[in-house]
Design a protein around this motif. Structure first.
Motif, PDB file in Angstrom:
ATOM      1  N   GLY A  20      70.200 -33.978   6.348  1.00  0.00           N
ATOM      2  CA  GLY A  20      71.378 -34.633   6.891  1.00  0.00           C
ATOM      3  C   GLY A  20      71.794 -35.885   6.155  1.00  0.00           C
ATOM      4  O   GLY A  20      72.512 -36.712   6.718  1.00  0.00           O
ATOM      5  N   ALA A  21      71.352 -36.051   4.898  1.00  0.00           N
ATOM      6  CA  ALA A  21      71.607 -37.286   4.142  1.00  0.00           C
ATOM      7  C   ALA A  21      71.075 -38.495   4.913  1.00  0.00           C
ATOM      8  O   ALA A  21      71.618 -39.584   4.842  1.00  0.00           O
ATOM      9  CB  ALA A  21      73.089 -37.446   3.824  1.00  0.00           C
ATOM     10  N   ARG A  22      69.993 -38.291   5.655  1.00  0.00           N
ATOM     11  CA  ARG A  22      69.404 -39.344   6.479  1.00  0.00           C
ATOM     12  C   ARG A  22      68.919 -40.504   5.606  1.00  0.00           C
ATOM     13  O   ARG A  22      68.220 -40.297   4.608  1.00  0.00           O
ATOM     14  CB  ARG A  22      68.248 -38.790   7.293  1.00  0.00           C
ATOM     15  N   SER A  42      61.285 -34.305  11.498  1.00  0.00           N
ATOM     16  CA  SER A  42      61.196 -33.056  12.249  1.00  0.00           C
ATOM     17  C   SER A  42      62.017 -31.968  11.577  1.00  0.00           C
ATOM     18  O   SER A  42      63.113 -32.213  11.079  1.00  0.00           O
ATOM     19  CB  SER A  42      61.705 -33.269  13.680  1.00  0.00           C
ATOM     20  N   ARG A  43      61.494 -30.762  11.581  1.00  0.00           N
ATOM     21  CA  ARG A  43      62.229 -29.614  11.046  1.00  0.00           C
ATOM     22  C   ARG A  43      62.911 -28.820  12.157  1.00  0.00           C
ATOM     23  O   ARG A  43      63.427 -27.732  11.927  1.00  0.00           O
ATOM     24  CB  ARG A  43      61.289 -28.716  10.242  1.00  0.00           C
ATOM     25  N   ASN A  44      62.947 -29.377  13.335  1.00  0.00           N
ATOM     26  CA  ASN A  44      63.624 -28.742  14.457  1.00  0.00           C
ATOM     27  C   ASN A  44      65.101 -29.113  14.395  1.00  0.00           C
ATOM     28  O   ASN A  44      65.542 -30.115  14.971  1.00  0.00           O
ATOM     29  CB  ASN A  44      63.006 -29.215  15.776  1.00  0.00           C
ATOM     30  N   THR A  45      65.881 -28.298  13.679  1.00  0.00           N
ATOM     31  CA  THR A  45      67.287 -28.636  13.431  1.00  0.00           C
ATOM     32  C   THR A  45      68.229 -27.491  13.796  1.00  0.00           C
ATOM     33  O   THR A  45      69.364 -27.460  13.339  1.00  0.00           O
ATOM     34  CB  THR A  45      67.504 -29.006  11.948  1.00  0.00           C
ATOM     35  N   GLY A  88      69.943 -33.344   9.962  1.00  0.00           N
ATOM     36  CA  GLY A  88      68.959 -32.315   9.631  1.00  0.00           C
ATOM     37  C   GLY A  88      69.455 -31.223   8.719  1.00  0.00           C
ATOM     38  O   GLY A  88      68.659 -30.385   8.269  1.00  0.00           O
ATOM     39  N   ARG A  89      70.752 -31.201   8.424  1.00  0.00           N
ATOM     40  CA  ARG A  89      71.329 -30.140   7.603  1.00  0.00           C
ATOM     41  C   ARG A  89      71.419 -30.577   6.138  1.00  0.00           C
ATOM     42  O   ARG A  89      71.622 -31.762   5.850  1.00  0.00           O
ATOM     43  CB  ARG A  89      72.722 -29.767   8.125  1.00  0.00           C
ATOM     44  N   PRO A  90      71.299 -29.650   5.190  1.00  0.00           N
ATOM     45  CA  PRO A  90      71.323 -30.045   3.778  1.00  0.00           C
ATOM     46  C   PRO A  90      72.704 -30.489   3.308  1.00  0.00           C
ATOM     47  O   PRO A  90      73.696 -29.804   3.545  1.00  0.00           O
ATOM     48  CB  PRO A  90      70.869 -28.779   3.047  1.00  0.00           C
TER      49      PRO A  90
END
Length: 293
Positions: A20-22, A42-45, A88-90
């Motif tokens: 998510g560019a976090r 977390s990979r819960n996305t 969480g998204r690329p």
């Protein structure tokens, strides 16, 4: 997940494009202070993921909602997940230099772009969103940056006298209060809202304020982080959690969240009159985070 680092002689910033560019780190190199709340990635996305616990760390972008909302009857034509589509998204890296990083997230309905640029003690975030549909597209955006704080810190909102409360919990009780004075004491809370409280306070609250000067800051003498935002952004969300969320003994952090509407859901933003994106329209805005002493 791999990180991309921006750095100059005053700031070091780490970003995870695939999550998510976090923004996972914002370090003041002069004092060594880490301003971003830390935690596991977390990979819960998935579409049903809740933004809680291990999901709620770092600086994410909320778009086109903050809390879940059924937008099936709008041009979105679907249910919107907790804290929006982006976290969480690329993201795709569009351009990159040692002190600037432009990333974008592409969707059939919209294109969301954020560029981060270092300028001395300032981190400038430039945003652009494009409506790719042939219908007016309503949206809610908020900069959801969770900040690491201590009980020695305070929050300053110049010229703000009242804040609207949308969520309040203290210990095991939920409080029903729509407005509180800022920063004056009240008979609702055992502390003033401008003072960061220890994690033992078991408090969590969400507030909104219109800040006339479009600036806010948090910290203490010698260690301040100032946020400034441009029109048309005219609202600030304030999230405070001192060991009270997602349950007792939970997170200890705050967020100062420039937003286009004082709303937790897209539906509330629509009701508040937040201007939608016209077909094919592009809209841009800017937020600057500056370290000051």
């Amino acid at each position: 997940m791999s990180s991309t680092v921006l750095e100059n002689d005053r700031l070091r910033v780490a970003v995870t494009p695939d999550c998510g560019a976090r923004v996972t780190s914002l370090v003041d190199k002069r004092t060594g202070r880490e301003w971003i709340a830390q935690g596991p990635q977390s990979r819960n996305t998935g579409e049903d993921a809740e933004y809680a616990g291990n999901e709620a760390v770092g600086w994410d972008e909320c778009f086109p909602t903050v809390t879940p909302w059924d937008a099936s009857h709008t041009p979105w034509a679907r249910k919107l997940r907790d804290h929006g589509d982006l976290w969480g998204r690329p993201f795709t890296i569009d351009t990159q230099t040692p002190m600037a990083l432009r990333l974008s997230y592409s969707d059939p309905q919209f294109l969301f772009t954020r560029e981060l640029q270092l300028d001395g003690a300032a981190l400038i975030a430039r945003y652009e969103v494009e409506n790719r549909t042939d219908a007016s597209l309503p949206y809610l955006w908020a900069l959801h940056g969770l900040l690491a704080v201590t009980a020695a810190d305070s929050i300053e909102l110049p010229e703000v006298e009242t804040v609207a409360a949308t969520y309040l919990s203290l210990g095991d009780k939920f409080l029903s209060v729509s407005e509180l004075q800022w920063p004056k004491p009240s008979d609702v809370l055992p502390f003033t809202l401008d003072r960061v409280q220890p994690a033992t306070s078991a408090f969590a609250g969400k507030f909104y304020a219109a800040v006339p000067g479009r600036t806010a800051r948090v910290g203490r003498p010698g260690q301040w982080l100032t946020l400034a935002w441009d029109a048309p952004i005219d609202q600030l969300g304030i999230w405070l959690t001192y060991g009270g969320w997602p349950g007792l003994g939970g997170h200890h952090e705050i967020a100062l969240e420039p937003t286009n509407a004082a709303a937790d859901t897209l539906g509330e933003a629509i009701d508040a009159g937040a201007p939608p994106l016209a077909p094919g329209e592009r809209r841009d805005w800017r937020v600057t985070l500056t370290l000051t002493s």
